[in-house]
Motif scaffolding. Structure first.
Motif, PDB file in Angstrom:
ATOM      1  N   CYS B 167       0.825  -1.208   0.000  1.00 36.38           N
ATOM      2  CA  CYS B 167       0.000   0.000   0.000  1.00 36.38           C
ATOM      3  C   CYS B 167       0.866   1.268   0.000  1.00 36.38           C
ATOM      4  CB  CYS B 167      -0.899  -0.008   1.232  1.00 36.38           C
ATOM      5  SG  CYS B 167      -1.863   1.485   1.390  1.00 36.38           S
ATOM      6  N   PRO B 168       0.647   2.156  -0.973  1.00 31.30           N
ATOM      7  CA  PRO B 168       1.469   3.363  -1.039  1.00 31.30           C
ATOM      8  C   PRO B 168       1.274   4.304   0.143  1.00 31.30           C
ATOM      9  CG  PRO B 168      -0.242   3.399  -2.742  1.00 31.30           C
ATOM     10  CD  PRO B 168      -0.286   2.054  -2.093  1.00 31.30           C
ATOM     11  N   VAL B 169       0.133   4.179   0.835  1.00 32.46           N
ATOM     12  CA  VAL B 169      -0.103   5.104   1.943  1.00 32.46           C
ATOM     13  C   VAL B 169       0.007   4.420   3.311  1.00 32.46           C
ATOM     14  CG1 VAL B 169      -1.417   6.734   0.562  1.00 32.46           C
ATOM     15  CG2 VAL B 169      -2.619   4.880   1.695  1.00 32.46           C
ATOM     16  N   ARG B 199      -6.980  -2.307   9.997  1.00 30.82           N
ATOM     17  CA  ARG B 199      -6.417  -1.728   8.777  1.00 30.82           C
ATOM     18  C   ARG B 199      -7.453  -0.836   8.101  1.00 30.82           C
ATOM     19  NH1 ARG B 199      -4.902  -2.396   3.458  1.00 30.82           N
ATOM     20  NH2 ARG B 199      -3.105  -1.055   3.239  1.00 30.82           N
ATOM     21  N   MET B 203      -7.269   3.250   7.092  1.00 29.37           N
ATOM     22  CA  MET B 203      -7.373   3.716   5.709  1.00 29.37           C
ATOM     23  C   MET B 203      -8.378   4.860   5.563  1.00 29.37           C
ATOM     24  SD  MET B 203      -5.112   2.403   3.883  1.00 29.37           S
ATOM     25  CE  MET B 203      -3.992   2.331   5.278  1.00 29.37           C
ATOM     26  N   CYS B 207      -6.827   5.907   2.173  1.00 28.66           N
ATOM     27  CA  CYS B 207      -6.862   4.993   1.029  1.00 28.66           C
ATOM     28  C   CYS B 207      -7.265   5.756  -0.226  1.00 28.66           C
ATOM     29  CB  CYS B 207      -7.840   3.864   1.303  1.00 28.66           C
ATOM     30  SG  CYS B 207      -8.222   2.901  -0.172  1.00 28.66           S
ATOM     31  N   ILE B 208      -6.490   5.619  -1.283  1.00 27.22           N
ATOM     32  CA  ILE B 208      -6.777   6.344  -2.510  1.00 27.22           C
ATOM     33  C   ILE B 208      -7.324   5.402  -3.582  1.00 27.22           C
ATOM     34  CG2 ILE B 208      -5.353   8.398  -2.174  1.00 27.22           C
ATOM     35  CD1 ILE B 208      -3.981   5.444  -4.031  1.00 27.22           C
ATOM     36  N   ASP B 209      -7.797   4.237  -3.175  1.00 32.03           N
ATOM     37  CA  ASP B 209      -8.497   3.316  -4.070  1.00 32.03           C
ATOM     38  C   ASP B 209      -7.660   2.933  -5.295  1.00 32.03           C
ATOM     39  OD1 ASP B 209     -10.748   1.780  -4.693  1.00 32.03           O
ATOM     40  OD2 ASP B 209     -11.511   3.300  -6.064  1.00 32.03           O
ATOM     41  N   CYS B 210      -6.413   2.570  -5.051  1.00 33.44           N
ATOM     42  CA  CYS B 210      -5.567   2.189  -6.184  1.00 33.44           C
ATOM     43  C   CYS B 210      -5.760   0.715  -6.520  1.00 33.44           C
ATOM     44  CB  CYS B 210      -4.098   2.467  -5.876  1.00 33.44           C
ATOM     45  SG  CYS B 210      -3.460   1.513  -4.509  1.00 33.44           S
ATOM     46  N   GLY B 211      -6.219  -0.069  -5.566  1.00 33.20           N
ATOM     47  CA  GLY B 211      -6.443  -1.484  -5.831  1.00 33.20           C
ATOM     48  C   GLY B 211      -5.210  -2.363  -5.693  1.00 33.20           C
ATOM     49  N   LEU B 212      -4.080  -1.792  -5.303  1.00 34.44           N
ATOM     50  CA  LEU B 212      -2.865  -2.601  -5.199  1.00 34.44           C
ATOM     51  C   LEU B 212      -2.997  -3.681  -4.123  1.00 34.44           C
ATOM     52  CD1 LEU B 212      -0.093   0.123  -5.581  1.00 34.44           C
ATOM     53  CD2 LEU B 212      -0.408  -1.837  -7.066  1.00 34.44           C
ATOM     54  N   CYS B 213      -3.685  -3.351  -3.026  1.00 30.00           N
ATOM     55  CA  CYS B 213      -3.807  -4.321  -1.927  1.00 30.00           C
ATOM     56  C   CYS B 213      -4.619  -5.535  -2.378  1.00 30.00           C
ATOM     57  CB  CYS B 213      -4.442  -3.679  -0.697  1.00 30.00           C
ATOM     58  SG  CYS B 213      -5.984  -2.853  -1.050  1.00 30.00           S
ATOM     59  N   ARG B 224     -10.700  -3.563  -1.354  1.00 31.59           N
ATOM     60  CA  ARG B 224     -11.013  -2.247  -1.890  1.00 31.59           C
ATOM     61  C   ARG B 224     -12.447  -1.835  -1.559  1.00 31.59           C
ATOM     62  NH1 ARG B 224      -9.947  -1.560  -8.103  1.00 31.59           N
ATOM     63  NH2 ARG B 224     -10.001   0.702  -8.074  1.00 31.59           N
ATOM     64  N   TYR B 227     -12.470  -0.739   2.120  1.00 32.63           N
ATOM     65  CA  TYR B 227     -11.898   0.602   2.348  1.00 32.63           C
ATOM     66  C   TYR B 227     -12.726   1.663   1.621  1.00 32.63           C
ATOM     67  CZ  TYR B 227      -8.016  -2.514   3.518  1.00 32.63           C
ATOM     68  OH  TYR B 227      -7.255  -3.529   4.027  1.00 32.63           O
TER      69      TYR B 227
END
Ligand code: SF4
Ligand code: SF4
Ligand code: SF4
Ligand code: SF4
Lengths: 135, 271
Positions: B167-169, B199, B203, B207-213, B224, B227
């Motif tokens: 997660c980037p954040v 978690r 968020m 959480c910026i909803d990038c979907g990486l997780c 997603r 969050y």
């Protein structure tokens, strides 16, 4: 400042997930899943995520150690291998080849596993070979 | 794209540029530099999405003087906003280069696919939460059913921490998910639902909803969606759009300005 991503394969189990080692300023700082790897498709288990920790661990053995009367002494590779070979020979001579078992591992390569079983069968003369994946 | 990155490096606009390069047949993240400028000819923009902004945060922590360029999809831009808000990556240290994002009817060419939810099997539709549902559809489920469906998802967790790692954040030095007083260690599945809810709460506003997780989750838990719900609450209560701007999050507690104020409309309706 240097930052490199080195593709590799997780050495922990037989699944063989694709990983990327993150190397910053010459230092291994992290492990990432390889997104496009066909085996793990961007996912890893906790062992894969922490691969870099066993490489940088303080506890990692860096030299062969010889157990003499309960004390671990640092020795060279030639001495260590020579000692192991002598003891193995004595044991095989006294108790027969089936007194020896060889345990191989998912943490070594396919080729090394092959060599290990070859060693057991051809050099020691036993079929006592087992692997951690045969749980 | 390649020419632009080359020019940025040559002009000294950036000291390092984070993008992708083909290596062993895979598009892998790569740090382009002035010293090896010819590599920019092999620069690619997709299709894999790695957490480039996380790498930028790590570089910035070690080298505050380096100017960092990076390919920025829409979610990267949002992550950069959040990272600036939370004092992890100063906006003046990064130079985003916008690239195409997820495909849509209006924008057929895309460098990413993360907004396409993966197909779901029968068992998951019957027992779990289908990641393609809207938040409203999940809210419409009866309480006990919704809980049971989420618990079905959570009990699959193998506690790989991949969702946090990627997660980037998620940038905390000491993570609550590994704190033995907060979440029991050693057991599998981890303490549920607390592991996932801790978690999820973190968020909020982040959480910026990038979907990486969700992409990194070996158990295919629809993180997603979870969050997304948390941030829908943040939007309702505080009128805060996570990642949309560099406005301070309602949850930032540093500094002397109070930030935890409810949205104006809600404040009126409560009177
Ligand atoms: S990441 Fe986990 S599952 Fe994958 S090879 Fe390593 S130990 Fe096996
Ligand atoms: S979608 Fe997942 S990885 Fe992306 S910011 Fe939100 S929690 Fe982090
Ligand atoms: S899960 Fe929470 S504590 Fe852990 S890194 Fe993310 S935000 Fe920080
Ligand atoms: S990525 Fe999925 S399986 Fe791994 S810890 Fe997060 S929720 Fe659990």
């Amino acid at each position: 400042m240097t930052l490199k991503f080195v593709p590799s394969i997780c050495s922990y189990c037989g699944t063989g997930c694709g990983v990327l080692f993150q190397v910053m300023d010459g230092q291994l700082v992290g492990t990432l899943p390889m997104k496009t790897h066909p085996v793990n498709q961007g996912k890893l288990c906790i062992k894969g995520w922490n691969l870099h920790e066993h490489i940088t661990s303080e506890l990692r053995l860096k030299h062969p150690l010889l157990n003499t009367f309960g004390r671990m002494t640092k020795v060279g590779w030639d001495d260590a291998i020579g000692f192991a070979a002598d003891r193995l020979k004595t044991i095989v001579a006294e108790h027969g080849p089936d007194s020896v078992g060889v345990l191989v591992s998912a943490k070594i390569t396919n080729e090394e596993n092959y060599l290990a079983q070859k060693f057991a069968r051809a050099a020691v003369g036993t079929n006592n070979v087992d692997h951690c994946a045969r749980l | 794209m390649q020419k632009q990155v080359r020019a940025w490096l040559e002009d000294g606009k950036v000291d390092v540029f984070l993008a992708y390069k083909m290596d062993c047949g895979h598009p892998l993240p790569h740090a382009f530099t002035r010293e090896r400028i010819d590599e920019t000819e092999d620069l690619v923009t997709g299709p894999a999405r790695y957490s480039l902004e996380k790498f930028a945060t790590q570089i910035a922590a070690r080298h505050p003087e380096k100017k960092i360029g990076l390919l920025a999809r829409d979610c990267t831009q949002r992550a950069l906003n959040v990272l600036a808000v939370w004092n992890q990556l100063p906006a003046e240290q990064v130079e985003p280069l916008p690239v195409n994002c997820c495909p849509s009817a209006l924008k057929p060419h895309a460098d990413c696919t993360y907004l396409e939810a993966p197909a779901t099997g029968e068992v998951k539709i019957q027992c779990g939460q289908d990641p393609r549902q809207s938040i409203e559809a999940v809210d419409a489920q009866e309480g006990p059913e919704r809980f049971a469906r989420w618990m079905y998802e959570f009990q699959k967790c193998i506690k790989c921490y991949g969702c946090r790692n990627i997660c980037p954040v998620c940038f905390c030095k000491d993570c609550s998910l590994e704190h033995p007083d907060l979440i029991g260690t050693g057991n599998l599945p981890p303490d549920i639902p607390i592991f996932h809810l801790v978690r999820a709460v973190h968020m909020a506003g982040r959480c910026i909803d990038c979907g990486l997780c969700e992409d990194a989750c070996p158990a295919e838990i629809p993180l997603r969606l979870l969050y997304g719900k948390v941030n829908a609450i943040v939007k309702d209560l505080f009128d805060y759009d996570t990642g949309a701007s560099d406005a301070l999050s309602p949850f930032s507690i540093l500094g002397d300005k109070p930030t935890l104020t409810p949205a104006p409309l809600l404040a009126v309706s409560q009177e």
